[in-house]
Design a protein around this motif. Structure first.
Motif, PDB file in Angstrom:
ATOM      1  N   GLY A 150       0.842  -1.255  -0.038  1.00 51.61           N
ATOM      2  CA  GLY A 150       0.002  -0.064  -0.048  1.00 51.61           C
ATOM      3  C   GLY A 150       0.810   1.170  -0.076  1.00 51.61           C
ATOM      4  N   ASP A 151       1.979   1.152   0.488  1.00 52.06           N
ATOM      5  CA  ASP A 151       2.912   2.352   0.775  1.00 52.06           C
ATOM      6  C   ASP A 151       3.395   2.770  -0.717  1.00 52.06           C
ATOM      7  N   LEU A 152       3.073   2.022  -1.918  1.00 51.65           N
ATOM      8  CA  LEU A 152       3.543   2.402  -3.141  1.00 51.65           C
ATOM      9  C   LEU A 152       2.509   3.314  -3.867  1.00 51.65           C
ATOM     10  N   ALA A 153       1.292   3.502  -2.951  1.00 56.48           N
ATOM     11  CA  ALA A 153       0.158   4.201  -3.724  1.00 56.48           C
ATOM     12  C   ALA A 153       0.595   5.880  -2.967  1.00 56.48           C
ATOM     13  N   ASN A 154       1.685   5.917  -2.343  1.00 56.51           N
ATOM     14  CA  ASN A 154       1.763   7.306  -1.896  1.00 56.51           C
ATOM     15  C   ASN A 154       2.552   7.740  -3.018  1.00 56.51           C
ATOM     16  N   PRO A 155       2.135   9.094  -3.294  1.00 55.40           N
ATOM     17  CA  PRO A 155       2.536   9.963  -4.663  1.00 55.40           C
ATOM     18  C   PRO A 155       4.002  10.521  -4.401  1.00 55.40           C
ATOM     19  N   ASP A 156       4.288  10.584  -2.912  1.00 49.20           N
ATOM     20  CA  ASP A 156       5.837  10.938  -2.541  1.00 49.20           C
ATOM     21  C   ASP A 156       6.840   9.863  -2.739  1.00 49.20           C
ATOM     22  N   VAL A 157       6.079   8.656  -3.203  1.00 52.25           N
ATOM     23  CA  VAL A 157       7.302   7.686  -3.636  1.00 52.25           C
ATOM     24  C   VAL A 157       7.086   7.146  -5.170  1.00 52.25           C
ATOM     25  N   LEU A 158       8.266   7.581  -5.585  1.00 49.82           N
ATOM     26  CA  LEU A 158       8.423   7.379  -7.064  1.00 49.82           C
ATOM     27  C   LEU A 158       8.478   6.045  -7.469  1.00 49.82           C
ATOM     28  N   THR A 159       7.468   5.479  -8.188  1.00 50.06           N
ATOM     29  CA  THR A 159       7.257   3.987  -8.131  1.00 50.06           C
ATOM     30  C   THR A 159       7.311   3.543  -9.642  1.00 50.06           C
ATOM     31  N   VAL A 160       8.048   2.672  -9.991  1.00 51.86           N
ATOM     32  CA  VAL A 160       7.989   2.168 -11.456  1.00 51.86           C
ATOM     33  C   VAL A 160       7.487   0.885 -11.398  1.00 51.86           C
ATOM     34  N   ILE A 161       6.578   0.560 -12.428  1.00 55.17           N
ATOM     35  CA  ILE A 161       6.132  -0.865 -12.489  1.00 55.17           C
ATOM     36  C   ILE A 161       6.399  -1.372 -14.007  1.00 55.17           C
ATOM     37  N   CYS A 162       6.034  -2.766 -14.208  1.00 55.08           N
ATOM     38  CA  CYS A 162       5.793  -3.233 -15.711  1.00 55.08           C
ATOM     39  C   CYS A 162       4.468  -2.616 -16.427  1.00 55.08           C
ATOM     40  N   ALA A 163       4.459  -2.581 -17.821  1.00 56.62           N
ATOM     41  CA  ALA A 163       3.298  -2.205 -18.416  1.00 56.62           C
ATOM     42  C   ALA A 163       2.471  -3.578 -18.292  1.00 56.62           C
ATOM     43  N   PRO A 164       0.981  -3.202 -18.252  1.00 57.42           N
ATOM     44  CA  PRO A 164      -0.039  -4.416 -17.908  1.00 57.42           C
ATOM     45  C   PRO A 164       0.162  -5.528 -19.004  1.00 57.42           C
ATOM     46  N   GLN A 165       0.672  -5.480 -20.441  1.00 57.59           N
ATOM     47  CA  GLN A 165       0.768  -6.635 -20.981  1.00 57.59           C
ATOM     48  C   GLN A 165       2.087  -7.372 -20.965  1.00 57.59           C
ATOM     49  N   VAL A 166       2.957  -6.832 -20.024  1.00 64.17           N
ATOM     50  CA  VAL A 166       4.191  -7.575 -19.598  1.00 64.17           C
ATOM     51  C   VAL A 166       3.592  -8.451 -18.278  1.00 64.17           C
ATOM     52  N   PRO A 167       4.327  -9.715 -18.108  1.00 67.49           N
ATOM     53  CA  PRO A 167       3.895 -10.568 -16.841  1.00 67.49           C
ATOM     54  C   PRO A 167       4.201 -10.016 -15.617  1.00 67.49           C
ATOM     55  N   CYS A 168       5.120  -9.237 -15.676  1.00 71.55           N
ATOM     56  CA  CYS A 168       5.297  -8.711 -14.155  1.00 71.55           C
ATOM     57  C   CYS A 168       4.466  -7.545 -13.970  1.00 71.55           C
ATOM     58  N   GLY A 169       3.642  -6.768 -15.151  1.00 68.37           N
ATOM     59  CA  GLY A 169       2.738  -5.975 -15.208  1.00 68.37           C
ATOM     60  C   GLY A 169       1.458  -6.636 -14.931  1.00 68.37           C
ATOM     61  N   SER A 170       1.155  -7.652 -15.417  1.00 69.02           N
ATOM     62  CA  SER A 170       0.046  -8.144 -15.280  1.00 69.02           C
ATOM     63  C   SER A 170      -0.241  -8.872 -13.726  1.00 69.02           C
ATOM     64  N   ALA A 171       0.982  -9.284 -13.107  1.00 67.28           N
ATOM     65  CA  ALA A 171       1.205  -9.689 -11.904  1.00 67.28           C
ATOM     66  C   ALA A 171       0.662  -8.430 -11.058  1.00 67.28           C
ATOM     67  N   THR A 172       1.371  -7.247 -11.053  1.00 69.76           N
ATOM     68  CA  THR A 172       1.160  -6.112 -10.338  1.00 69.76           C
ATOM     69  C   THR A 172      -0.454  -5.698 -10.419  1.00 69.76           C
ATOM     70  N   LYS A 173      -1.008  -5.803 -11.473  1.00 69.89           N
ATOM     71  CA  LYS A 173      -2.504  -5.552 -11.647  1.00 69.89           C
ATOM     72  C   LYS A 173      -3.224  -6.379 -10.654  1.00 69.89           C
ATOM     73  N   LYS A 174      -2.815  -7.708 -10.834  1.00 69.21           N
ATOM     74  CA  LYS A 174      -3.810  -8.702  -9.939  1.00 69.21           C
ATOM     75  C   LYS A 174      -3.662  -8.428  -8.546  1.00 69.21           C
ATOM     76  N   VAL A 175      -2.495  -7.888  -7.767  1.00 65.24           N
ATOM     77  CA  VAL A 175      -2.091  -7.703  -6.593  1.00 65.24           C
ATOM     78  C   VAL A 175      -2.804  -6.349  -6.291  1.00 65.24           C
ATOM     79  N   GLU A 176      -2.998  -5.402  -7.267  1.00 63.82           N
ATOM     80  CA  GLU A 176      -3.618  -4.038  -7.091  1.00 63.82           C
ATOM     81  C   GLU A 176      -5.109  -4.484  -6.778  1.00 63.82           C
ATOM     82  N   ASP A 177      -5.742  -5.254  -7.792  1.00 67.48           N
ATOM     83  CA  ASP A 177      -6.912  -5.612  -7.590  1.00 67.48           C
ATOM     84  C   ASP A 177      -7.383  -6.288  -6.434  1.00 67.48           C
ATOM     85  N   ALA A 178      -6.520  -7.453  -6.077  1.00 67.49           N
ATOM     86  CA  ALA A 178      -6.781  -7.867  -4.714  1.00 67.49           C
ATOM     87  C   ALA A 178      -6.623  -7.213  -3.340  1.00 67.49           C
ATOM     88  N   THR A 179      -6.020  -6.123  -3.525  1.00 71.44           N
ATOM     89  CA  THR A 179      -5.779  -5.275  -2.272  1.00 71.44           C
ATOM     90  C   THR A 179      -6.421  -3.963  -2.388  1.00 71.44           C
TER      91      THR A 179
END
Length: 274
Positions: A150-179
């Motif tokens: 949840g700390d990654l939603a803080n705008p003061d934390v500059l966060t980089v993720i994978c694009a949704p079509q990339v496996p690591c991005g798809s996994a990130t989206k799953k965790v976002e949805d779950a949480t």
């Protein structure tokens, strides 16, 4: 008195002997043919028969382990050469669909392998050989004090993720949805290695990568595990491609990756079993 056999009996004996000899020869030929067929069947090629070059398209997160396994393969099969193309799995599928020549494809998720199968690019059944999960990486020492997903939603934390079509991005989206968390990422990258590069170069405070990527760079980052990562475990499949010009060597490389030697190298790098 010297006895003699009737001519008809002699002729019959000669015929039987001739037939027996023909039967023996046919049986020998059949056995020989069967042996030749068996030795030429996929998966039965001996080490000495594996030669030539192969090109392996593999997910970026596999770069370290596949490079090592490529060296093992070349040492086991004299006269072979393994060339690699490492990138995001979705980019690799696009390249293959557009006609890029390759012998083996290893994806960081099943979705992109399914695309390759649906595109009639794959020979045989893909084989799952590893799994991987996400972790948070920060600059060394975790200066932004990131402790939870949840700390990654803080705008003061500059966060980089994978694009949704990339496996690591798809996994990130799953965790976002779950949480119920939405990350306002400063960039979305096409490969997990690019996310890692943004964090290690200081262009981002945090990023989401695989546990294997974090382990691979050691103290260049601080890894922050989070329990919700279990909501998005990625399975890695590998397959020989229909367009391969060296199917025997391609199959041998797949067997190496999915076999005991590959399992050990993958486990040492932090991958889990499929």
């Amino acid at each position: 008195m010297k006895s003699t056999l009737p001519v008809s009996i002699v002729a019959l004996g000669a015929s039987v002997a001739l037939l027996a000899g023909c039967g023996s020869s046919d049986s020998s030929d059949t056995t020989s043919d069967a042996s030749a067929t068996e030795s030429s069947a996929p998966g039965n090629t001996s080490s000495s028969e594996i030669t030539g070059d192969i090109t392996v398209f593999a997910a970026a997160s596999l770069k370290a382990v596949f490079t090592e396994l490529g060296d093992v393969f070349e040492s086991e099969h004299a006269g072979t050469k393994v060339e690699f193309n490492f990138a995001g799995s979705s980019d690799l599928v696009t390249q293959l669909t557009q006609g890029a020549p390759a012998d083996v494809f290893a994806s960081a998720d099943t979705n992109n392998m399914i695309k390759a199968v649906d595109g009639d690019l794959v020979a045989g059944e893909p084989e799952n050989f590893a799994t991987n999960t996400l972790t948070i990486v920060t600059a060394p020492g975790n200066p932004k004090n990131v402790k939870t997903f949840g700390d990654l939603a803080n705008p003061d934390v500059l966060t980089v993720i994978c694009a949704p079509q990339v496996p690591c991005g798809s996994a990130t989206k799953k965790v976002e949805d779950a949480t119920g968390t939405t990350i306002s990422a400063v960039s979305e990258e096409s490969a997990v290695t690019d996310v890692l590069g943004k964090v290690t170069s200081g262009q981002a405070d945090a990023g989401l990568v695989y546990v294997t990527d974090a382990a691979g760079v050691g103290d260049k980052v601080t890894a922050v595990a989070f329990p919700e990562a279990g909501e998005a475990v990625n399975t890695y499949p590998i397959a020989v491609l229909k367009g391969s010009d060296n199917a025997a060597a391609a199959a041998a490389f797949e067997a190496l990756v999915a076999g005991d030697a590959g399992e050990k190298v993958l486990a040492d790098a932090g991958f889990a079993a499929p």
